[in-house]
Motif scaffolding. Structure first.
Motif, short mmCIF file in Angstrom:
data_model
loop_
_atom_site.label_atom_id
_atom_site.label_comp_id
_atom_site.label_asym_id
_atom_site.label_seq_id
_atom_site.Cartn_x
_atom_site.Cartn_y
_atom_site.Cartn_z
N ALA A 15 0.84 -1.20 0.00
CA ALA A 15 0.00 0.00 0.00
C ALA A 15 0.87 1.25 0.00
CB ALA A 15 -0.93 -0.01 1.21
N ASP A 16 1.95 1.23 0.76
CA ASP A 16 2.85 2.38 0.82
C ASP A 16 3.54 2.61 -0.54
OD1 ASP A 16 4.14 4.48 2.36
OD2 ASP A 16 5.97 3.26 2.13
N ARG A 17 4.03 1.54 -1.17
CA ARG A 17 4.69 1.67 -2.49
C ARG A 17 3.73 2.22 -3.53
NH1 ARG A 17 6.63 -3.46 -1.30
NH2 ARG A 17 5.27 -4.42 -2.86
N LEU A 18 2.52 1.68 -3.55
CA LEU A 18 1.54 2.16 -4.53
C LEU A 18 1.15 3.61 -4.28
CD1 LEU A 18 -0.75 -0.98 -4.87
CD2 LEU A 18 0.76 -0.02 -6.61
N ALA A 19 1.01 3.98 -3.03
CA ALA A 19 0.65 5.36 -2.69
C ALA A 19 1.74 6.32 -3.15
CB ALA A 19 0.40 5.50 -1.19
N ARG A 20 3.00 5.95 -2.89
CA ARG A 20 4.10 6.81 -3.32
C ARG A 20 4.18 6.89 -4.84
NH1 ARG A 20 8.73 4.36 -1.59
NH2 ARG A 20 7.76 2.95 -0.14
N ARG A 21 4.02 5.75 -5.51
CA ARG A 21 4.09 5.71 -6.96
C ARG A 21 2.99 6.56 -7.61
NH1 ARG A 21 3.96 -0.11 -9.48
NH2 ARG A 21 5.76 -0.26 -8.11
N LEU A 22 1.80 6.55 -7.01
CA LEU A 22 0.67 7.29 -7.56
C LEU A 22 0.53 8.69 -6.98
CD1 LEU A 22 -1.92 4.38 -7.73
CD2 LEU A 22 -0.67 5.40 -9.63
N GLY A 23 1.37 9.03 -6.02
CA GLY A 23 1.31 10.36 -5.42
C GLY A 23 0.05 10.60 -4.62
N THR A 24 -0.38 9.59 -3.90
CA THR A 24 -1.60 9.72 -3.11
C THR A 24 -1.35 9.10 -1.72
OG1 THR A 24 -3.99 9.31 -3.13
CG2 THR A 24 -2.60 7.54 -3.97
N THR A 25 -2.40 8.88 -0.97
CA THR A 25 -2.27 8.33 0.38
C THR A 25 -2.60 6.84 0.38
OG1 THR A 25 -4.58 8.75 0.94
CG2 THR A 25 -3.00 10.54 1.36
N LYS A 26 -2.15 6.17 1.44
CA LYS A 26 -2.50 4.76 1.59
C LYS A 26 -4.01 4.60 1.73
CE LYS A 26 0.84 3.98 4.76
NZ LYS A 26 1.57 3.22 5.80
N THR A 27 -4.64 5.56 2.37
CA THR A 27 -6.10 5.51 2.52
C THR A 27 -6.77 5.49 1.16
OG1 THR A 27 -6.00 6.66 4.63
CG2 THR A 27 -8.11 6.71 3.47
N GLN A 28 -6.31 6.37 0.26
CA GLN A 28 -6.89 6.44 -1.08
C GLN A 28 -6.63 5.14 -1.85
OE1 GLN A 28 -9.01 8.67 -2.05
NE2 GLN A 28 -9.27 7.76 -4.05
N ILE A 29 -5.46 4.55 -1.69
CA ILE A 29 -5.13 3.29 -2.35
C ILE A 29 -6.08 2.19 -1.88
CG2 ILE A 29 -3.38 1.46 -2.50
CD1 ILE A 29 -2.82 3.89 -4.27
N VAL A 30 -6.28 2.10 -0.58
CA VAL A 30 -7.18 1.08 -0.03
C VAL A 30 -8.60 1.34 -0.51
CG1 VAL A 30 -8.17 0.15 2.10
CG2 VAL A 30 -5.71 0.59 1.96
N ARG A 31 -9.03 2.60 -0.51
CA ARG A 31 -10.38 2.95 -0.98
C ARG A 31 -10.57 2.52 -2.44
NH1 ARG A 31 -10.65 8.28 -0.07
NH2 ARG A 31 -11.64 8.01 1.94
#
Length: 84
Positions: A15-31
């Motif tokens: 979740a952290d890697r994807l959030a950083r890659r997409l420039g968003t938060t872990k919350t948004q990735i999980v959502r």
């Protein structure tokens, strides 16, 4: 405020890697992941919807008329040519 704690370190890191890659938060990735998963699973039909579908099916596929024969052992033996 509600919180979601991810106990699995691999999942939290993903979740952290994807959030950083997409420039968003872990919350948004999980959502986003949960929203996509929710869309992919069809809703369970209600009991009333299932009964309506069954009634419709029965209208289009009626049972044949009754033969008047007794469905006892003798009937099945005769049908299968299996006399004891």
């Amino acid at each position: 405020m509600a919180s979601l704690y991810i106990k699995d370190p691999e999942t939290a890191a993903l979740a952290d890697r994807l959030a950083r890659r997409l420039g968003t938060t872990k919350t948004q990735i999980v959502r986003q992941a949960l929203t996509a998963l929710e869309r992919s699973i069809p809703e369970r039909p209600s009991k009333m919807a299932l009964l309506a579908a069954l009634d419709d099916w029965r209208k289009h596929h009626p049972l044949p008329p009754q033969s008047g024969q007794a469905a006892d052992k003798a009937f099945f033996d005769a049908m299968w040519d299996d006399a004891d």
